[in-house]
Design an enzyme around this catalytic site. Sequence first.
Site, PDB file in Angstrom:
ATOM      1  N   TRP A   1       0.112  -3.029  -1.779  1.00 51.44           N
ATOM      2  CA  TRP A   1       0.595  -2.014  -2.714  1.00 51.44           C
ATOM      3  C   TRP A   1       2.110  -1.853  -2.725  1.00 51.44           C
ATOM      4  CZ3 TRP A   1      -1.421   0.031  -6.834  1.00 51.44           C
ATOM      5  CH2 TRP A   1      -0.838   1.152  -7.410  1.00 51.44           C
TER       6      TRP A   1
ATOM      7  N   ASP B   1      -5.081  -4.080  -2.394  1.00 52.49           N
ATOM      8  CA  ASP B   1      -5.134  -2.696  -2.853  1.00 52.49           C
ATOM      9  C   ASP B   1      -5.569  -2.637  -4.321  1.00 52.49           C
ATOM     10  OD1 ASP B   1      -4.148   0.204  -3.302  1.00 52.49           O
ATOM     11  OD2 ASP B   1      -3.621  -0.118  -1.212  1.00 52.49           O
ATOM     12  N   ASP B   2      -5.328  -1.529  -4.973  1.00 51.40           N
ATOM     13  CA  ASP B   2      -5.806  -1.270  -6.333  1.00 51.40           C
ATOM     14  C   ASP B   2      -5.360  -2.348  -7.319  1.00 51.40           C
ATOM     15  OD1 ASP B   2      -7.073   0.111  -8.331  1.00 51.40           O
ATOM     16  OD2 ASP B   2      -5.795   1.883  -8.232  1.00 51.40           O
TER      17      ASP B   2
ATOM     18  N   CYS C   1      -6.325   5.167  -8.469  1.00 55.35           N
ATOM     19  CA  CYS C   1      -4.970   5.697  -8.620  1.00 55.35           C
ATOM     20  C   CYS C   1      -4.172   4.950  -9.681  1.00 55.35           C
ATOM     21  CB  CYS C   1      -4.239   5.660  -7.277  1.00 55.35           C
ATOM     22  SG  CYS C   1      -4.636   7.059  -6.200  1.00 55.35           S
TER      23      CYS C   1
ATOM     24  N   LYS D   1     -10.222   0.419   2.230  1.00 52.82           N
ATOM     25  CA  LYS D   1      -9.331   1.559   1.989  1.00 52.82           C
ATOM     26  C   LYS D   1      -9.942   2.380   0.857  1.00 52.82           C
ATOM     27  CE  LYS D   1      -4.762   2.929   0.319  1.00 52.82           C
ATOM     28  NZ  LYS D   1      -3.416   2.482  -0.151  1.00 52.82           N
TER      29      LYS D   1
ATOM     30  N   ASP E   1      -9.487   5.626  -1.381  1.00 48.77           N
ATOM     31  CA  ASP E   1      -8.310   6.393  -1.776  1.00 48.77           C
ATOM     32  C   ASP E   1      -8.689   7.525  -2.737  1.00 48.77           C
ATOM     33  OD1 ASP E   1      -5.611   6.964  -1.881  1.00 48.77           O
ATOM     34  OD2 ASP E   1      -5.102   5.285  -3.201  1.00 48.77           O
TER      35      ASP E   1
ATOM     36  N   ARG F   1      -5.352   9.035   6.630  1.00 50.63           N
ATOM     37  CA  ARG F   1      -3.987   9.378   6.233  1.00 50.63           C
ATOM     38  C   ARG F   1      -3.683  10.830   6.575  1.00 50.63           C
ATOM     39  NH1 ARG F   1      -1.726   6.663   1.861  1.00 50.63           N
ATOM     40  NH2 ARG F   1      -0.298   8.420   1.690  1.00 50.63           N
TER      41      ARG F   1
ATOM     42  N   ASP G   1       2.332   9.620   0.239  1.00 53.63           N
ATOM     43  CA  ASP G   1       2.766   8.228   0.288  1.00 53.63           C
ATOM     44  C   ASP G   1       4.173   8.083   0.849  1.00 53.63           C
ATOM     45  OD1 ASP G   1       0.373   7.660  -0.876  1.00 53.63           O
ATOM     46  OD2 ASP G   1       1.192   6.973  -2.791  1.00 53.63           O
TER      47      ASP G   1
END
Length: 386
Positions: free
Chosen positions: A23, A59-60, A109, A143, A145, A200, A204
């Site tokens: 990311w 990631d995304d 996201c 992950k 999120d 987390r 961020d």
Amino acid sequence: MDETTFVKDATLVPTPPMGWNSWNTFRCYDLTETVVLGVADALVTSGMRNAGYTTLVIDDCWQDVARDPAGRLCSHPRRFPSGMAALGEEIHARGLRFGLYLAPGRKTCAMIYDRYPAREIGSFGHEELDAATLAEWGVDYLKYDWCRANKGGTGLTYAGAFERMAHAIAATGRPIVYSISEYGRSRPWEWAGELGHLWRTTSDIAPTWRSVMRLADKQHGLAAYAGPGGWNDPDMLEVGNPGLSDLEARSHLMLWAMLAAPLMAGNDVRTMTEETRALLTHPGLLAVSQDPLGRQGARTTRHGKVDVWRRDLVDGWVVGVLNRGSCPTTLRLHDAALSLGTDAAVEQVPGSGCVVDVWTGRELRGGGDHSWELAPHEMVLVRFAP
């Protein structure tokens, strides 16, 4: 599924997870199969894999813009044409673990913040199917999120959403490290340890000194919640990314090592400098990070703009002194004590023990003299053995 039978597998993360996440550098539209395989190769050739960075997390934006007719997630056909199962095999062939990203609501996201033109690729209502799909693809790390998962009429709560996926993962029978990402909003350190392997604790990170300091400060008081099997996560590393100087990047990594934080590199390892490679693979810093006692360090005192951190280790302890200010300061080892230039005592030195500057590897004698001139934003780690 009988939810009363759920027990997470704490043996998957005896020390803080290490790896790489896409990311911070590639975000959404620059993420491709070619990039991922190039990074995988670089993790091997740079020595990062052998140093412990063994999990590659995509990631995304790996997803196609819609599920298939059976409701299953698919990879984006242009950017990931081989499919995620085949890509996972390539990652495993390089001696790496394979990580993927999902989100518990209706959107990810990137759909919210990057205008990713997808629909219903969040896991809401598809938790068991998505977990089974990941297991079928050979995924080793998830992950998960938050991404406003309570919007769109889902009725989800923080703990409830992440519990759903924890049970779905357990039902697959595959050992998957579960990373809970809700940005510290619901005090996850108080509940996430029953479900996940890392959680987390902050919003961020950004590649700025201010961001690194803000996130480090938010770890104060959280040490008791972390240990072998589950870790506080102040977000990924910005080491090697534009915005931090080499000195600030070193202090950033030192802080994360003191915090027993997961070390998920976020730079472009294909093109990183030798200085960045040497920092990320520094044996002394990684030995602190991965110490088997698994005791998170804590800030013990502050002297003006200088912070003092301490972390217990299986064979001693380490003291970190960080100059947060804009002026240099002096740290001295003298008369069996570690002290600042103001004569403020930092640590007593064991008379017959070993004292080592972690960064240089130099052994220092407890009865001798030594000094460090700490530049602004510089940190020093001193390791003690009784």
